[in-house]
Write an enzyme that holds these catalytic residues in place. Structure first.
Site, PDB file in Angstrom:
ATOM      1  N   LYS A 152     -15.595  -2.360  12.693  1.00  0.00           N
ATOM      2  CA  LYS A 152     -15.972  -1.070  12.190  1.00  0.00           C
ATOM      3  C   LYS A 152     -15.905  -1.035  10.497  1.00  0.00           C
ATOM      4  CE  LYS A 152     -16.145   2.194  16.486  1.00  0.00           C
ATOM      5  NZ  LYS A 152     -15.751   3.210  17.077  1.00  0.00           N
ATOM      6  N   GLN A 164     -11.077   6.955  17.818  1.00  0.00           N
ATOM      7  CA  GLN A 164     -10.569   6.014  19.115  1.00  0.00           C
ATOM      8  C   GLN A 164     -10.350   5.910  20.047  1.00  0.00           C
ATOM      9  OE1 GLN A 164     -13.216   2.535  17.953  1.00  0.00           O
ATOM     10  NE2 GLN A 164     -12.845   2.364  20.450  1.00  0.00           N
ATOM     11  N   ASP A 210     -19.694  10.390  15.608  1.00  0.00           N
ATOM     12  CA  ASP A 210     -19.365   9.634  16.980  1.00  0.00           C
ATOM     13  C   ASP A 210     -20.048  10.192  17.564  1.00  0.00           C
ATOM     14  OD1 ASP A 210     -18.279   7.158  17.211  1.00  0.00           O
ATOM     15  OD2 ASP A 210     -16.759   7.795  17.877  1.00  0.00           O
TER      16      ASP A 210
END
Ligand code: NAD
Length: 300
Positions: A52, A96, A119
């Site tokens: 990312k 994460q 997200d």
């Protein structure tokens, strides 16, 4: 059979994003800033986060990685997230997953402000998704939609069967494919671990999305001739002949499925690459909203 490769589709999106960043810089605006929070040192999580950050750098985004030890107390982590919520220089943020056992995933997801939740996991954003309102679409389902669009695959009028009902993949992709949107309008069946007649259903699928995390689960006898196969699964399977000691396997038995499918995603190299491209797109959306800018500014 056509391979739905993520690389060219993601590259096209990233090229657009790169141009958009240049347009912002020419107007003396700062680039979008994505912050990733990583707890502990789980091998797969390290790889995802590194990718990312690398992708952000490639297209000229600002990115930051904040790391915590596995033992970090939950309140310290939540406090950091609040700080990031209030930091004007941060446009998008993510933690994460998975998290260590002592940290509540629900609390973490609920703490990230919906405006920066790139997200798309916050209940407000998932609720908006269910309503068909503008939102941050979770990156993996969004990536699937972008991949289908890149290859000109239309869901309208098709029967899509989704295996898996998680909040991050199965459920949102089933909502998107059934929604009244240009990329939707499919009739969707969602299957899960308590579906007794899964093979009977998967055999009816014009579009089959496998997102259950069981390597090689979908075999030729479960696939209709000419189906579009989207394999979301990513599982590390031990392989002593591989350099790293493991191989990445999808949820579909690729060789068997490829012989019947019209289109199929490879694993790796399919949906995974699109997930990151979608996350980057969400970050631009967050940036524009936070700065009260219209999309036109990106192309002027
Ligand atoms: P999850 O474990 O949260 O959910 C799995 C789902 O599969 C559950 O809803 C369960 O009911 C269903 N399931 C399990 N066994 C089943 C069976 N035998 N028959 C039918 N349904 C069954 O998983 P997840 O987070 O949705 O991830 C699924 C897979 O996708 C994993 O391999 C994960 O690593 C991968 N993934 C990939 C990406 C990507 O970027 N490509 C992103 C997220 C997840």
């Amino acid at each position: 059979m056509i391979l739905l490769e993520g690389k060219p589709a993601a590259a096209a999106i990233k090229a657009d994003l790169s141009k958009q960043v240049n347009a912002l810089i020419q107007k003396k605006l700062r680039p979008p800033h994505l912050v990733a929070v990583l707890i502990g040192n789980n091998g797969a999580s390290e790889t995802y986060v590194a990718s990312k950050i690398k992708n952000c750098e490639e297209i000229g985004f600002q990115s930051s990685l904040i790391r915590f030890e596995t033992s970090v107390p939950e309140d310290i982590l939540l406090q950091k997230l609040e700080e990031l919520n209030n930091d004007d220089t941060v446009d998008g943020m993510l933690v994460q997953l998975p998290l260590p056992k002592h940290i509540s995933e629900e609390k973490v997801i609920n703490t990230i402000t919906p405006e920066k939740d790139v997200d798309g996991f916050h209940p407000v954003n998932l609720g908006r998704l269910a309503q068909g309102a503008p939102t941050f679409i979770p990156a993996t389902p969004y990536g699937i939609i972008l991949l289908m669009q890149h290859y000109g695959i239309h869901a309208k009028g098709k029967h899509a069967v989704v295996i898996g009902r998680s909040n991050i993949v199965g459920r949102p992709i089933s909502i998107l494919l059934s929604s009244n949107q240009p990329y939707g309008n499919a009739t969707v069946t969602i299957c899960h671990s308590h579906t007794p007649n899964l093979k009977e259903l998967s055999l009816q699928a014009d579009i089959l999305v496998a997102a259950l995390g069981k390597p090689g689960f979908v075999t030729a006898d479960m696939i209709k001739e000419g189906a579009v196969i989207i394999d979301v699964g990513i599982t590390r399977v031990e392989d002593t002949s591989a350099k790293k000691g493991f191989r990445i396997k999808g949820d579909v038995n690729f060789d068997e499925a490829a012989a019947k499918a019209s289109y199929i995603t490879p694993v790796p190299g399919g949906v995974g690459l699109m997930t990151i491209a979608a996350l980057l797109k969400n970050t631009v959306t967050a940036y524009l909203k936070r700065h009260n800018l219209s999309e036109a500014i990106l192309s002027e």
